[in-house]
Design a protein around this motif. Structure first.
Motif, PDB file in Angstrom:
ATOM      1  N   MET A   1       0.846  -1.198   0.000  1.00 20.38           N
ATOM      2  CA  MET A   1       0.000   0.000   0.000  1.00 20.38           C
ATOM      3  C   MET A   1       0.885   1.253   0.000  1.00 20.38           C
ATOM      4  SD  MET A   1      -2.598   1.159   3.003  1.00 20.38           S
ATOM      5  CE  MET A   1      -1.484   0.286   4.096  1.00 20.38           C
ATOM      6  N   LYS A   3       2.288   4.756   0.813  1.00 17.77           N
ATOM      7  CA  LYS A   3       2.085   5.648   1.961  1.00 17.77           C
ATOM      8  C   LYS A   3       3.163   6.713   2.033  1.00 17.77           C
ATOM      9  CE  LYS A   3       3.852   1.943   4.916  1.00 17.77           C
ATOM     10  NZ  LYS A   3       3.451   0.950   5.906  1.00 17.77           N
ATOM     11  N   ILE A   5       5.188   8.964   4.830  1.00 23.68           N
ATOM     12  CA  ILE A   5       5.509   8.890   6.256  1.00 23.68           C
ATOM     13  C   ILE A   5       6.056  10.242   6.708  1.00 23.68           C
ATOM     14  CG2 ILE A   5       6.939   7.735   7.987  1.00 23.68           C
ATOM     15  CD1 ILE A   5       6.925   5.414   5.649  1.00 23.68           C
ATOM     16  N   GLU A  44       1.694   7.920   9.403  1.00 22.44           N
ATOM     17  CA  GLU A  44       1.589   7.351   8.052  1.00 22.44           C
ATOM     18  C   GLU A  44       0.315   7.827   7.388  1.00 22.44           C
ATOM     19  OE1 GLU A  44       1.744   3.141   8.199  1.00 22.44           O
ATOM     20  OE2 GLU A  44       3.862   3.062   8.787  1.00 22.44           O
ATOM     21  N   LEU A  45       0.454   8.342   6.185  1.00 26.30           N
ATOM     22  CA  LEU A  45      -0.713   8.729   5.383  1.00 26.30           C
ATOM     23  C   LEU A  45      -0.864   7.682   4.278  1.00 26.30           C
ATOM     24  CD1 LEU A  45       0.297  12.508   5.013  1.00 26.30           C
ATOM     25  CD2 LEU A  45      -1.088  11.483   6.826  1.00 26.30           C
ATOM     26  N   HIS A  46      -1.967   6.957   4.315  1.00 24.27           N
ATOM     27  CA  HIS A  46      -2.137   5.829   3.383  1.00 24.27           C
ATOM     28  C   HIS A  46      -2.929   6.235   2.145  1.00 24.27           C
ATOM     29  CE1 HIS A  46      -1.455   2.554   6.680  1.00 24.27           C
ATOM     30  NE2 HIS A  46      -0.542   3.494   6.676  1.00 24.27           N
ATOM     31  N   PHE A  47      -2.603   5.633   1.022  1.00 26.32           N
ATOM     32  CA  PHE A  47      -3.289   5.902  -0.238  1.00 26.32           C
ATOM     33  C   PHE A  47      -3.630   4.573  -0.907  1.00 26.32           C
ATOM     34  CE2 PHE A  47      -2.452  10.492  -0.744  1.00 26.32           C
ATOM     35  CZ  PHE A  47      -1.500  10.679   0.239  1.00 26.32           C
ATOM     36  N   ASP A  48      -4.712   4.575  -1.724  1.00 29.70           N
ATOM     37  CA  ASP A  48      -5.003   3.346  -2.475  1.00 29.70           C
ATOM     38  C   ASP A  48      -4.701   3.532  -3.957  1.00 29.70           C
ATOM     39  OD1 ASP A  48      -7.053   4.974  -3.205  1.00 29.70           O
ATOM     40  OD2 ASP A  48      -8.672   3.730  -2.384  1.00 29.70           O
ATOM     41  N   GLN A  80       8.476   8.310   1.483  1.00 26.39           N
ATOM     42  CA  GLN A  80       7.402   7.666   0.742  1.00 26.39           C
ATOM     43  C   GLN A  80       7.721   6.188   0.588  1.00 26.39           C
ATOM     44  OE1 GLN A  80       7.124   9.640  -3.041  1.00 26.39           O
ATOM     45  NE2 GLN A  80       6.065   7.939  -4.020  1.00 26.39           N
ATOM     46  N   GLU A  81       6.703   5.349   0.744  1.00 24.16           N
ATOM     47  CA  GLU A  81       6.853   3.908   0.474  1.00 24.16           C
ATOM     48  C   GLU A  81       5.797   3.504  -0.529  1.00 24.16           C
ATOM     49  OE1 GLU A  81       6.701   1.382   3.943  1.00 24.16           O
ATOM     50  OE2 GLU A  81       8.353   2.458   4.899  1.00 24.16           O
ATOM     51  N   ASN A  82       6.181   2.752  -1.535  1.00 23.27           N
ATOM     52  CA  ASN A  82       5.195   2.371  -2.555  1.00 23.27           C
ATOM     53  C   ASN A  82       4.743   0.925  -2.413  1.00 23.27           C
ATOM     54  OD1 ASN A  82       5.034   4.889  -3.970  1.00 23.27           O
ATOM     55  ND2 ASN A  82       7.153   4.484  -4.596  1.00 23.27           N
TER      56      ASN A  82
END
Lengths: 82, 231
Positions: A1, A3, A5, A44-48, A80-82
């Motif tokens: 996912m 996100k 950070i 952490e801000l999560h994105f879909d 950022q983590e992809n």
């Protein structure tokens, strides 16, 4: 996912009571080489969907203006983590 | 005279604040955090408590609540706003007052009757006091240490914006013994101690006259009613 950070730390000049308490406990356990502990926040801000440049710019704005208070804290890292 | 009292999730002292408003002769109107409608109130009290569980930082999430967007706009237009304890934290997080509030220096929650000096009597909330009057009202907080940059402190001192200062004991490590701040216009006041807990004989701090007879807090509320009458 994907996100973003955001890492927030109390300012260097401020006493960090939580960090100080943990440091005291570590010293009691014998970890005398540790000179100080400071505790911050990792948010952490999560994105879909894939993260865009605008998301990162927004995260910087959110980090500076809402997730941290510039009087007492600094945003030390946005990654950022992809 | 309609004085709004805001309830956020986690607010504790809204009932006491509403009671103080009524004892001062005003009509208390409940305002809800999720409602942007201020119901034509003449002034607003942000009461104490632990809004949103003190998540993120004390007052930070409340500052983003729908009702606060209306209050910030109205305060910038001159509406009298009083922030007590958590309400003070909401005011600094809303940038209606400068600086920040951090954990008490000694790291303990504190609850005591606190002596204060009223250093500004030209605000909507302190005009019934005399300059440099000593008052005693309860103080109860865990994160009441006032902090600001040197530049801000210099400005606060220079412009006379420190409305209340701790006397004898600085209970939480606040810089310059700051207990309460006003804005330039004098309509916004924030303080850590709780005036709404010292408004009725029998339930206030002890005084030399009698136990629990202190009602120094009532004047914050009669002040705003006075300022509205004379407005």
């Amino acid at each position: 996912m994907p996100k973003i950070i955001v890492e927030v730390m109390p300012k260097e000049v401020l006493l960090d009571p939580a960090g100080k308490s943990v440091n005291n406990a570590l010293h009691r356990k014998g970890h005398k080489a540790i000179t100080a502990v400071r505790i911050g926040k990792r948010i952490e801000l999560h994105f879909d969907r894939p993260i865009t440049e605008k998301d990162l710019a927004d995260a910087r704005e959110i980090g500076e203006n809402f997730l941290s208070n510039g009087v007492i804290e600094d945003v030390v890292k946005i990654s950022q983590e992809n | 005279m309609k004085i709004g009292v805001v309830t956020f999730p986690g607010t504790l002292d809204d009932r006491d604040a509403a009671r103080a408003v009524r004892l001062a002769g005003g009509q208390a109107v409940s305002l809800w955090h999720a409602d942007t409608n201020l119901h034509k109130v003449d002034a607003v009290v942000l009461p104490g408590g632990f809004s949103y569980g003190d998540y993120l930082r004390c007052g930070a999430i409340a500052a983003q609540a729908p009702v606060m967007q209306s209050i910030i706009k109205a305060a910038n237009g001159g509406l009298p706003v009083l922030g007590i304890c958590n309400g003070f934290q909401v005011l600094v997080e809303s940038h209606l007052l400068p600086g920040g509030l951090i954990r008490n220096e000694h790291q303990h929650f504190i609850c005591r009757d606190q002596k204060l000096i009223v250093e500004s009597t030209t605000t909507a909330w302190t005009n019934q006091f005399t300059l440099n009057q000593e008052i005693t009202i309860p103080l109860k907080n865990g994160e009441g240490g006032y902090i600001a940059t040197d530049e801000t402190l210099k400005r606060l001192e220079g412009e006379g914006l420190i409305a209340l200062r701790y006397k004898e004991v600085n209970p939480n490590g606040s810089m310059n013994d700051i207990a309460g701040l006003r804005n330039e216009r004098g309509n916004v006041l924030g303080l850590m101690p709780h005036p709404e807990h010292a408004v009725e004989p029998g339930f206030g701090p002890d005084t030399p006259v009698a136990m629990r007879s202190g009602t120094d807090g009532l004047k914050f509320f009669t002040s705003v009613i006075n300022s509205l009458v004379n407005a």
